[in-house]
Design an enzyme around this catalytic site. Structure first.
Site, PDB file in Angstrom:
ATOM      1  N   ALA A  75       0.812  -1.216   0.000  1.00 22.68           N
ATOM      2  CA  ALA A  75       0.000   0.000   0.000  1.00 22.68           C
ATOM      3  C   ALA A  75       0.844   1.263   0.000  1.00 22.68           C
ATOM      4  O   ALA A  75       0.426   2.290  -0.544  1.00 22.68           O
ATOM      5  CB  ALA A  75      -0.943   0.005   1.202  1.00 22.68           C
ATOM      6  N   THR A  76       2.039   1.224   0.594  1.00 19.42           N
ATOM      7  CA  THR A  76       2.888   2.415   0.576  1.00 19.42           C
ATOM      8  C   THR A  76       3.251   2.789  -0.862  1.00 19.42           C
ATOM      9  O   THR A  76       3.132   3.958  -1.267  1.00 19.42           O
ATOM     10  CB  THR A  76       4.158   2.196   1.408  1.00 19.42           C
ATOM     11  OG1 THR A  76       3.809   2.176   2.796  1.00 19.42           O
ATOM     12  CG2 THR A  76       5.167   3.315   1.184  1.00 19.42           C
ATOM     13  N   GLN A 185      -6.788  -0.746   5.198  1.00 17.01           N
ATOM     14  CA  GLN A 185      -7.469  -1.273   6.382  1.00 17.01           C
ATOM     15  C   GLN A 185      -8.927  -1.631   6.109  1.00 17.01           C
ATOM     16  O   GLN A 185      -9.626  -2.099   7.010  1.00 17.01           O
ATOM     17  CB  GLN A 185      -7.416  -0.231   7.509  1.00 17.01           C
ATOM     18  CG  GLN A 185      -6.021   0.127   7.979  1.00 17.01           C
ATOM     19  CD  GLN A 185      -5.397  -0.952   8.846  1.00 17.01           C
ATOM     20  OE1 GLN A 185      -6.049  -1.899   9.260  1.00 17.01           O
ATOM     21  NE2 GLN A 185      -4.104  -0.805   9.122  1.00 17.01           N
ATOM     22  N   SER A 205      -3.401  -3.656   0.335  1.00 18.54           N
ATOM     23  CA  SER A 205      -2.183  -4.306   0.812  1.00 18.54           C
ATOM     24  C   SER A 205      -2.472  -5.757   1.156  1.00 18.54           C
ATOM     25  O   SER A 205      -3.437  -6.054   1.865  1.00 18.54           O
ATOM     26  CB  SER A 205      -1.660  -3.578   2.059  1.00 18.54           C
ATOM     27  OG  SER A 205      -0.549  -4.247   2.609  1.00 18.54           O
ATOM     28  N   GLY A 206      -1.632  -6.669   0.679  1.00 17.42           N
ATOM     29  CA  GLY A 206      -1.853  -8.091   0.919  1.00 17.42           C
ATOM     30  C   GLY A 206      -1.821  -8.483   2.382  1.00 17.42           C
ATOM     31  O   GLY A 206      -2.662  -9.247   2.856  1.00 17.42           O
ATOM     32  N   HIS A 207      -0.850  -7.957   3.139  1.00 18.32           N
ATOM     33  CA  HIS A 207      -0.663  -8.455   4.510  1.00 18.32           C
ATOM     34  C   HIS A 207      -1.628  -7.850   5.513  1.00 18.32           C
ATOM     35  O   HIS A 207      -1.605  -8.209   6.694  1.00 18.32           O
ATOM     36  CB  HIS A 207       0.783  -8.277   4.968  1.00 18.32           C
ATOM     37  CG  HIS A 207       1.154  -6.879   5.353  1.00 18.32           C
ATOM     38  ND1 HIS A 207       1.318  -6.493   6.660  1.00 18.32           N
ATOM     39  CD2 HIS A 207       1.405  -5.790   4.606  1.00 18.32           C
ATOM     40  CE1 HIS A 207       1.657  -5.217   6.701  1.00 18.32           C
ATOM     41  NE2 HIS A 207       1.720  -4.763   5.469  1.00 18.32           N
ATOM     42  N   THR A 245       9.450  -7.355 -12.860  1.00 16.49           N
ATOM     43  CA  THR A 245       8.914  -8.716 -12.905  1.00 16.49           C
ATOM     44  C   THR A 245       7.982  -8.943 -11.729  1.00 16.49           C
ATOM     45  O   THR A 245       8.355  -8.724 -10.573  1.00 16.49           O
ATOM     46  CB  THR A 245      10.056  -9.740 -12.856  1.00 16.49           C
ATOM     47  OG1 THR A 245      10.919  -9.517 -13.976  1.00 16.49           O
ATOM     48  CG2 THR A 245       9.522 -11.157 -12.892  1.00 16.49           C
ATOM     49  N   CYS A 332       4.195   1.897  10.863  1.00 17.96           N
ATOM     50  CA  CYS A 332       5.120   2.685  10.046  1.00 17.96           C
ATOM     51  C   CYS A 332       5.575   3.954  10.749  1.00 17.96           C
ATOM     52  O   CYS A 332       6.444   4.657  10.253  1.00 17.96           O
ATOM     53  CB  CYS A 332       4.473   3.037   8.710  1.00 17.96           C
ATOM     54  SG  CYS A 332       4.130   1.584   7.691  1.00 17.96           S
TER      55      CYS A 332
END
Length: 393
Positions: A75-76, A185, A205-207, A245, A332
Site C-alpha cells: 500500500a505504501t 485497512q 495491501s496483501g498483509h 517482474t 510505520c
C-alpha cells in the site's frame, strides 16, 4: 510460574497468511516458477495465467475490470503511485491542489509533501472531528475547480474511523477532482463490493487481509490510466504504469485473499463481539481507561484504541513483553519519538496521546486469548502503578 504463548493483538499492523491462501501460493515457488513476462514458452504462459487469475479475483472483489488492477509492493507504493503518479498534471496544469486530512498514514502525507516541494502542488489538509471524521465544512471549503486530487484513508489504521466515502466522493466529483482511497485497512472493516463507484484510485495491501507481505495493488480507473506517470521504470510490464517482474506467488496470494474476503462478510460481527469482550473486560480492572475515536459499533470491528491516564503507553507496552503484542500507533510510525499525529489530530493533548495504546483483534483471536490479555494488562498496570507510587511517594 506457568508459561504462556505470546498473545498477538496487533492485527492492523499485520495479519498471518491464511493457511488456505498459503496453499494456493506454494506451487508458484517451486513448480510453476517461470517469469510471467516470458512470452516465448509455455512455462511463462502458465505463470502469466496465474497473474491474470489473481487480477480477476481482486477485480471481482471490488467490482472493476482486471486490467484496472496494477500490482505493487504494498500500500505504501500504491499510495505513492496514486499521488506522485499525477505529477505531470501538477506541473503547468490548471489543477494544482491536493486535498487530504491531518490524520492520514505517512505514506499519504509524505507523497503530498513531495508533490508540494517538487511539483508545486498546493496541499489542503482538512481537520477531523473527535471521532476522526473529515469535516464536511472544511472539505467543502478546500475543494474547488483547481483541485486535482482528494486523497484519504477510507478506514483509519489507528482509531478505526470508517469514513463516509460516498459523501466525500460526491463533493469531489462536483468539481471534477479525482479521488484516491488508501483502503489498506478496509477489507476487514467494510464491504468493498461497490467501492470503485466511489473512487478513481484505490490502494490495497496483501498483509492487511491475511495475505502475504510484499505485495499490494492500485486500482486505476481505465479512463485515467494515461494520466499516471510511473515511479518505477523498465520493461513497462503493467500497462507502462509500473515496471518490474511480478512476484507470481505473492500476486496469487493476494488474489486468493480477495476471494476469501469476498465471501466472509458475516465474520465482521463476530470480530466486533471479540473486541467488545476485550473492552468490557478492561473496564472491570478498576483503572481509569478511556476510548479514543468512534464508538465500538461505528469503527473497524477489530480496533480498540484506548488511553490510560497517568501512564505512559510505552511503559505499558514494555511491561507486557514478551507476552502480548499491541502498538502505540501505526507500525510505520511507531519508531518515531513524537506522539501519534492521528491522536493529536482528533484533539488529544500530547500527554493523552502518549498514554494511548492500540489493540487490534483478529479473526483467529480466541476467547481464551482475550481473557488472558485482560489479565496481562491489569497486571502490567498494577506493577507500573506500584513503581510510580514508590518513586513519587
Amino acid at each position: 510460574m506457568q508459561n504462556y504463548m505470546p498473545i498477538y493483538l496487533d492485527y492492523q499492523a499485520s495479519t498471518p497468511v491464511d493457511s488456505a491462501i498459503l496453499r494456493t501460493m506454494l506451487p508458484y515457488f517451486t513448480e510453476s516458477f517461470a517469469n510471467p513476462h516470458s512470452a516465448g514458452h509455455a512455462a511463462g504462459w502458465d505463470a502469466d495465467r496465474a497473474i491474470e487469475a489473481a487480477q480477476i479475483r481482486i477485480a471481482s472483489y471490488i467490482s472493476c475490470d482486471p486490467d484496472e488492477i496494477i500490482f505493487t509492493s504494498g500500500a505504501t507504493e500504491s499510495n505513492n503511485l496514486a499521488i506522485l503518479g499525477l505529477r505531470k498534471l501538477l506541473v503547468g496544469g490548471n489543477r494544482n491542489k491536493i486535498v487530504t486530512t491531518t490524520i492520514e498514514h505517512k505514506s499519504v502525507l509524505d507523497p503530498c509533501r513531495v508533490a508540494a516541494e517538487d511539483f508545486g502542488a498546493v496541499i489542503n489538509r482538512c481537520n477531523v472531528d473527535e471521532d476522526g471524521y473529515i469535516s464536511e465544512e472544511e472539505l467543502e471549503a478546500a475543494t474547488d475547480e483547481n483541485t486535482l486530487l482528494v486523497t484519504f484513508g477510507s478506514v483509519n489504521g489507528e482509531i478505526g474511523t470508517i469514513q463516509r466515502v460516498d459523501k466525500i466522493y460526491k463533493r469531489a466529483a462536483r468539481f471534477g477532482a479525482l479521488v484516491h482511497l488508501d483502503a489498506a485497512q478496509m477489507p476487514v472493516a467494510s464491504d468493498m463490493s461497490a467501492i470503485t463507484s466511489c473512487a478513481d484510485l484505490i490502494s490495497l495491501s496483501g498483509h492487511k487481509m491475511y495475505g502475504p507481505k510484499g505485495v499490494g495493488c492500485l486500482y486505476v480507473r481505465r479512463e485515467i490510466q494515461n494520466m499516471i506517470a510511473p515511479l518505477i521504470f523498465g520493461g513497462g510490464q503493467q500497462r507502462n504504469i509500473r515496471s518490474g517482474t511480478l512476484p507470481v506467488p505473492l500476486c496469487v496470494g493476494m488474489g486468493a485473499a480477495a476471494e476469501v474476503f469476498g465471501s466472509c462478510q458475516g465474520e465482521r460481527e463476530k470480530l466486533r463481539a471479540k473486541t467488545a469482550k476485550f473492552w468490557n473486560g478492561l473496564n472491570t480492572l478498576g483503572f481509569d481507561i478511556l476510548l479514543n475515536g468512534p464508538s465500538l459499533s461505528e469503527r473497524h470491528p477489530g480496533n480498540l484504541n484506548v488511553r490510560f491516564p497517568g501512564y505512559e503507553a510505552e511503559d505499558i507496552l514494555a511491561a507486557l513483553q514478551p507476552h502480548l503484542a499491541a502498538s502505540t500507533g501505526s507500525a510505520c510510525t511507531s519508531g518515531t519519538p513524537q506522539a501519534s499525529h492521528v491522536l493529536r489530530g482528533i484533539g488529544l493533548t500530547e500527554e493523552e496521546a502518549r498514554s494511548s495504546l492500540r489493540f487490534s483483534v483478529g479473526y483467529v483471536t480466541t476467547e481464551e486469548e482475550i481473557v488472558r490479555a485482560i489479565e496481562l494488562v491489569g497486571s502490567a498496570l498494577r506493577r507500573l502503578g506500584s513503581v510510580n507510587s514508590q518513586v513519587w511517594g
